[in-house]
Design an enzyme around this catalytic site. Structure first.
Site, short mmCIF file in Angstrom:
data_model
loop_
_atom_site.label_atom_id
_atom_site.label_comp_id
_atom_site.label_asym_id
_atom_site.label_seq_id
_atom_site.Cartn_x
_atom_site.Cartn_y
_atom_site.Cartn_z
N LYS A 64 -11.04 18.82 8.03
CA LYS A 64 -10.61 17.79 8.98
C LYS A 64 -9.36 18.25 9.71
CE LYS A 64 -12.78 13.99 6.51
NZ LYS A 64 -12.71 12.96 5.48
N GLN A 108 -8.68 9.85 1.90
CA GLN A 108 -9.94 10.44 1.44
C GLN A 108 -10.42 9.73 0.18
OE1 GLN A 108 -11.62 12.72 3.13
NE2 GLN A 108 -13.25 13.00 1.64
N ASP A 131 -11.25 5.46 9.90
CA ASP A 131 -12.46 5.48 9.08
C ASP A 131 -13.28 4.21 9.30
OD1 ASP A 131 -13.34 7.47 7.42
OD2 ASP A 131 -11.87 7.07 5.85
#
Ligand code: GUN
Length: 302
Positions: A64, A108, A131
């Site tokens: 990422k 994460q 997200d």
């Protein structure tokens, strides 16, 4: 759309090339980031938080960061020890929420035991929740309001739109009902005008339901769960699963939730693993980060 006529035995589905699609998305995002910088003098910034040392998560977050740089954005990595308390994590998120150089924040998952993923995710300001997993963005999706959409189902939607165009009236079956993929995917397909069914662990006959699908999206984490016999001839199959497995010769290989070789003999179009949905997830994270920066700087909504 799809036909129920048997296909000739030599039939092979068209491959949906997520790798190429994601590469062209990343190129477009890079250009848009430059234009945004020229207009506002601001470079979008993404903060990624990883707690603990899960090896797969470490690979994901490094990827990422690399892709964020390539897209011309700033990447801020926070690698925290396994022993981090929830209070410490929430303090970091609060600081990033207030930081004007950070436009997107991602924690994460999965988090180590003892950390409440829901509480942590909800601590991210909705406009920085790239997200799209917080309750505000999840709720906006459910009632058709603009917001930030979770990256993996958004990537699947882009591939489906590219392949099929108008999806109104098609029967879409989503196998898997997670908050991360299945539920938002079903809502996105509903918004496209599909008739949507969701199969999950308690569904009586998932194979029979899958056989009715013009669009089949599979996100279960069970390797090769979906067999060729589950697929309606000509259907479009999107495989979200990625499991690392050993071949007989001891080499490591990635497989999806769909038994690819069998499925490709029946489906009209299918995503491969790897090279299908996987690359789309990070491309959509970059897109969401740019969107978040635009919302914060320009007051623009998606
Ligand atoms: N772990 C696996 N997929 C994801 C994702 O899309 N977002 C986050 N935050 N963690 C993940």
């Amino acid at each position: 759309m799809s036909t129920s006529t048997p296909l000739p035995s030599e039939h092979q589905a068209t491959l949906i090339d997520g790798k190429a699609f994601a590469a062209s998305m990343r190129q477009q995002i890079r250009e848009d980031v430059l234009a945004f910088h020229e207009q506002h003098g601001v470079t979008p910034g993404l903060a990624v938080i990883l707690v603990g040392n899960d090896p797969a998560s470490e690979v994901y977050v490094k990827n990422k960061a690399i892709q964020t740089h390539h897209a011309g954005m700033r990447s801020f990595m926070h690698m925290l020890p396994e022993t981090t308390s929830e209070a410490e994590l929430l303090t970091l998120i609060e600081r990033l929420n207030k930081d004007p150089e950070i436009h997107g924040i991602l924690v994460q998952l999965p988090l180590p035991k003892g950390l409440d993923a829901r509480r942590v995710t909800n601590a991210i300001l909705p406009e920085k929740d790239v997200d799209g997993l917080g309750e505000v963005n999840a709720g906006r999706l459910a009632v058709d309001l603009p917001g930030i959409v979770p990256c993996t189902p958004l990537g699947c939607l882009f591939l489906l739109r590219d392949q099929l165009g108008d999806m109104k009236g098609l029967h879409a079956v989503v196998i898997g009902a997670s908050n991360l993929v299945g539920k938002p995917m079903a809502l996105l397909l509903l918004a496209e005008g599909c008739t949507v069914s969701i199969a999950h662990i308690h569904t009586r006959d998932t194979a029979a339901l899958a056989r009715e699908a013009d669009i089949l999206v599979v996100a279960t984490g069970c390797r090769e769960l979906v067999k060729g016999s589950w697929i309606k001839p000509g259907a479009t199959v999107i495989d979200v699963g990625i499991t690392r497995t050993q071949t007989e010769s001891g080499k490591s290989r990635l497989v999806g939730d769909v038994a690819f070789d069998e499925a490709a003999k029946v489906a009209g179009r299918i995503t491969p693993v790897p090279g299908g949905v996987g690359p789309m997830t990070i491309a959509c994270l970059l897109k969401n980060t740019l969107t978040a920066a635009q919302m914060q700087i320009e007051g623009k909504t998606e």
